[in-house]
Write a protein that holds these residues in place. Structure first.
Motif, PDB file in Angstrom:
ATOM      1  N   ALA A 279      27.611 -15.757  10.258  1.00  0.00           N
ATOM      2  CA  ALA A 279      28.919 -16.402  10.140  1.00  0.00           C
ATOM      3  C   ALA A 279      28.773 -17.916  10.004  1.00  0.00           C
ATOM      4  O   ALA A 279      29.565 -18.572   9.317  1.00  0.00           O
ATOM      5  CB  ALA A 279      29.781 -16.061  11.353  1.00  0.00           C
ATOM      6  N   SER A 280      27.750 -18.466  10.633  1.00  0.00           N
ATOM      7  CA  SER A 280      27.518 -19.914  10.562  1.00  0.00           C
ATOM      8  C   SER A 280      27.136 -20.339   9.150  1.00  0.00           C
ATOM      9  O   SER A 280      27.639 -21.346   8.626  1.00  0.00           O
ATOM     10  CB  SER A 280      26.418 -20.316  11.549  1.00  0.00           C
ATOM     11  OG  SER A 280      26.820 -20.064  12.885  1.00  0.00           O
ATOM     12  N   LEU A 281      26.243 -19.578   8.516  1.00  0.00           N
ATOM     13  CA  LEU A 281      25.855 -19.904   7.142  1.00  0.00           C
ATOM     14  C   LEU A 281      27.039 -19.737   6.190  1.00  0.00           C
ATOM     15  O   LEU A 281      27.216 -20.533   5.259  1.00  0.00           O
ATOM     16  CB  LEU A 281      24.687 -19.026   6.704  1.00  0.00           C
ATOM     17  CG  LEU A 281      23.345 -19.273   7.415  1.00  0.00           C
ATOM     18  CD1 LEU A 281      22.264 -18.362   6.853  1.00  0.00           C
ATOM     19  CD2 LEU A 281      22.918 -20.733   7.299  1.00  0.00           C
ATOM     20  N   ALA A 282      27.853 -18.724   6.436  1.00  0.00           N
ATOM     21  CA  ALA A 282      29.047 -18.535   5.608  1.00  0.00           C
ATOM     22  C   ALA A 282      30.003 -19.711   5.774  1.00  0.00           C
ATOM     23  O   ALA A 282      30.626 -20.168   4.804  1.00  0.00           O
ATOM     24  CB  ALA A 282      29.738 -17.227   5.985  1.00  0.00           C
ATOM     25  N   PHE A 283      30.109 -20.220   6.992  1.00  0.00           N
ATOM     26  CA  PHE A 283      30.972 -21.366   7.256  1.00  0.00           C
ATOM     27  C   PHE A 283      30.463 -22.604   6.514  1.00  0.00           C
ATOM     28  O   PHE A 283      31.244 -23.347   5.906  1.00  0.00           O
ATOM     29  CB  PHE A 283      31.018 -21.639   8.760  1.00  0.00           C
ATOM     30  CG  PHE A 283      31.818 -22.848   9.138  1.00  0.00           C
ATOM     31  CD1 PHE A 283      33.200 -22.810   9.178  1.00  0.00           C
ATOM     32  CD2 PHE A 283      31.178 -24.044   9.441  1.00  0.00           C
ATOM     33  CE1 PHE A 283      33.940 -23.938   9.514  1.00  0.00           C
ATOM     34  CE2 PHE A 283      31.907 -25.173   9.778  1.00  0.00           C
ATOM     35  CZ  PHE A 283      33.292 -25.120   9.817  1.00  0.00           C
ATOM     36  N   ILE A 284      29.142 -22.824   6.538  1.00  0.00           N
ATOM     37  CA  ILE A 284      28.567 -23.982   5.847  1.00  0.00           C
ATOM     38  C   ILE A 284      28.734 -23.833   4.335  1.00  0.00           C
ATOM     39  O   ILE A 284      29.017 -24.810   3.627  1.00  0.00           O
ATOM     40  CB  ILE A 284      27.081 -24.146   6.228  1.00  0.00           C
ATOM     41  CG1 ILE A 284      26.965 -24.480   7.723  1.00  0.00           C
ATOM     42  CG2 ILE A 284      26.423 -25.249   5.397  1.00  0.00           C
ATOM     43  CD1 ILE A 284      25.547 -24.465   8.249  1.00  0.00           C
ATOM     44  N   GLU A 285      28.574 -22.622   3.827  1.00  0.00           N
ATOM     45  CA  GLU A 285      28.799 -22.382   2.395  1.00  0.00           C
ATOM     46  C   GLU A 285      30.238 -22.706   2.013  1.00  0.00           C
ATOM     47  O   GLU A 285      30.502 -23.271   0.943  1.00  0.00           O
ATOM     48  CB  GLU A 285      28.479 -20.926   2.054  1.00  0.00           C
ATOM     49  CG  GLU A 285      26.994 -20.617   2.026  1.00  0.00           C
ATOM     50  CD  GLU A 285      26.716 -19.173   1.669  1.00  0.00           C
ATOM     51  OE1 GLU A 285      27.653 -18.343   1.781  1.00  0.00           O
ATOM     52  OE2 GLU A 285      25.574 -18.868   1.290  1.00  0.00           O
ATOM     53  N   GLN A 286      31.170 -22.368   2.886  1.00  0.00           N
ATOM     54  CA  GLN A 286      32.578 -22.676   2.629  1.00  0.00           C
ATOM     55  C   GLN A 286      32.798 -24.188   2.590  1.00  0.00           C
ATOM     56  O   GLN A 286      33.499 -24.702   1.709  1.00  0.00           O
ATOM     57  CB  GLN A 286      33.455 -22.049   3.707  1.00  0.00           C
ATOM     58  CG  GLN A 286      34.949 -22.322   3.522  1.00  0.00           C
ATOM     59  CD  GLN A 286      35.790 -21.716   4.635  1.00  0.00           C
ATOM     60  OE1 GLN A 286      35.321 -20.870   5.385  1.00  0.00           O
ATOM     61  NE2 GLN A 286      37.027 -22.161   4.749  1.00  0.00           N
ATOM     62  N   LEU A 287      32.182 -24.904   3.535  1.00  0.00           N
ATOM     63  CA  LEU A 287      32.297 -26.363   3.535  1.00  0.00           C
ATOM     64  C   LEU A 287      31.722 -26.956   2.254  1.00  0.00           C
ATOM     65  O   LEU A 287      32.295 -27.879   1.671  1.00  0.00           O
ATOM     66  CB  LEU A 287      31.555 -26.952   4.740  1.00  0.00           C
ATOM     67  CG  LEU A 287      32.198 -26.816   6.117  1.00  0.00           C
ATOM     68  CD1 LEU A 287      31.300 -27.462   7.163  1.00  0.00           C
ATOM     69  CD2 LEU A 287      33.577 -27.464   6.134  1.00  0.00           C
ATOM     70  N   LEU A 288      30.594 -26.422   1.822  1.00  0.00           N
ATOM     71  CA  LEU A 288      29.960 -26.918   0.601  1.00  0.00           C
ATOM     72  C   LEU A 288      30.874 -26.703  -0.598  1.00  0.00           C
ATOM     73  O   LEU A 288      30.990 -27.571  -1.473  1.00  0.00           O
ATOM     74  CB  LEU A 288      28.622 -26.210   0.390  1.00  0.00           C
ATOM     75  CG  LEU A 288      27.793 -26.651  -0.817  1.00  0.00           C
ATOM     76  CD1 LEU A 288      27.452 -28.129  -0.742  1.00  0.00           C
ATOM     77  CD2 LEU A 288      26.517 -25.814  -0.910  1.00  0.00           C
ATOM     78  N   GLY A 289      31.542 -25.560  -0.629  1.00  0.00           N
ATOM     79  CA  GLY A 289      32.457 -25.279  -1.729  1.00  0.00           C
ATOM     80  C   GLY A 289      33.667 -26.189  -1.738  1.00  0.00           C
ATOM     81  O   GLY A 289      34.265 -26.445  -2.790  1.00  0.00           O
ATOM     82  N   GLU A 290      34.030 -26.708  -0.569  1.00  0.00           N
ATOM     83  CA  GLU A 290      35.188 -27.592  -0.464  1.00  0.00           C
ATOM     84  C   GLU A 290      34.827 -29.058  -0.668  1.00  0.00           C
ATOM     85  O   GLU A 290      35.715 -29.904  -0.759  1.00  0.00           O
ATOM     86  CB  GLU A 290      35.834 -27.427   0.916  1.00  0.00           C
ATOM     87  CG  GLU A 290      36.391 -26.034   1.174  1.00  0.00           C
ATOM     88  CD  GLU A 290      36.830 -25.841   2.616  1.00  0.00           C
ATOM     89  OE1 GLU A 290      36.567 -26.762   3.425  1.00  0.00           O
ATOM     90  OE2 GLU A 290      37.416 -24.792   2.929  1.00  0.00           O
ATOM     91  N   THR A 291      33.521 -29.359  -0.700  1.00  0.00           N
ATOM     92  CA  THR A 291      33.073 -30.756  -0.792  1.00  0.00           C
ATOM     93  C   THR A 291      33.025 -31.236  -2.237  1.00  0.00           C
ATOM     94  O   THR A 291      32.501 -30.539  -3.088  1.00  0.00           O
ATOM     95  CB  THR A 291      31.672 -30.911  -0.165  1.00  0.00           C
ATOM     96  OG1 THR A 291      31.726 -30.467   1.191  1.00  0.00           O
ATOM     97  CG2 THR A 291      31.219 -32.360  -0.207  1.00  0.00           C
TER      98      THR A 291
END
Length: 291
Positions: A279-291
């Protein structure tokens, strides 16, 4: 590169042949003093004045004296150029093997030695991305932000030291590495969009290594034992361990088994409250997509 046989260096580097020596670092002082004395003897044997030698290697006379007096840690390029100019047949260049061991601040060297021996490392960070996980650009931005500010030379020295510690990821056999990062720093775009994207990509890259566990502590969670600061635990092959926490035992490193159990309990509770690694990696991937 060179033009007409003269060394050409990036702007400003001609005045910065190395780093200042920490007078409290006895081993570092001894090594750099020995190297400086050797440089001076070879220069004088070649019949060169400090100013003449400095012109040949591309540095000022004053800084040549500082290196020879053991007050300045020479860079590798300086030693290579000195070896060439003085026809030392590799003798001066070979001193880099000793110099590189003391070029970083003493505290960082000691930490690096512990990390290099550890079979398990656990780190919780609440305000920044853990140093072992930082890109060079991100590390530079953080170090430059400190007050009072470091000199540009000291900034580069500290960035290099931080990156050198990351050799822990290349060890064989691999140590077990566990990281828990608070969510809040993951939203702070240190250095701008491109620097921050590279940092998030680095987290995803490291988080997928077989020996690395990366977790995020969400901001919407309940209170946890890490709210009063950073926690680090290291365990070694002989069964010993060392730990440190900003909020416990005066922030000092500890080795007492009873105190270590307290830190292990706190760190274990933090990991249990954090998002799972997936879930943590998925969260970071989501942040990357929003950056």
């Amino acid at each position: 590169m060179s033009v007409d046989g003269e060394a050409v260096r990036p702007d400003g580097e001609a005045d910065e042949p190395g780093w200042e020596v920490d007078p409290d670092d006895e081993w570092g002082v001894a090594v750099i003093t020995m190297v400086g004395r050797q440089l001076k003897l070879l220069r004088e044997a070649a019949g060169l004045r400090a100013a003449e030698f400095g012109a040949l290697v591309g540095y000022g006379e004053d800084l040549v004296y500082k290196v020879e007096a053991g007050k300045r840690i020479p860079r590798r390029e300086y030693l290579v150029d000195a070896d060439r100019v003085l026809n030392a047949n590799g003798v001066i260049e070979a001193t880099w093997e000793d110099v590189k061991r003391v070029r970083y601040p003493k505290k960082i060297r000691e930490l690096g030695k512990l990390e290099a021996k550890a079979i398990e490392i656990g780190i919780f960070e609440c305000n920044i991305i853990a140093g072992l996980l930082q890109t060079s650009e991100h590390a530079r931005e953080l170090i430059q932000a400190r007050q009072p500010p470091y000199s540009p030379d000291d900034v580069e020295r500290m960035v290099a030291a931080r990156l050198a510690r990351q050799s822990v990821f290349d060890r064989d056999p691999s140590p077990s590495l566990h990281f828990v990062l608070e969510e809040a720093p993951l939203h702070r775009q240190v250095g701008g969009t491109m620097v921050w994207r590279k940092q998030l990509e680095r987290l995803l890259e490291l988080g997928q290594l077989h020996n690395v566990t990366l977790q995020v502590m969400p901001t919407n969670t309940d209170a946890h034992p890490g709210l009063d600061g950073r926690i680090e635990l290291m365990k070694f092959p002989d069964g010993t361990a060392v730990g440190r926490s900003d909020g416990a035992f005066g922030g000092r490193p500890i080795t007492d088994p009873k105190q270590l159990r307290i830190l292990e309990l706190r760190y274990g509770t933090i990991r249990a409250q954090a998002l799972t690694p997936r879930a943590s990696l998925a969260f970071i991937e989501q942040l990357l997509g929003e950056t």
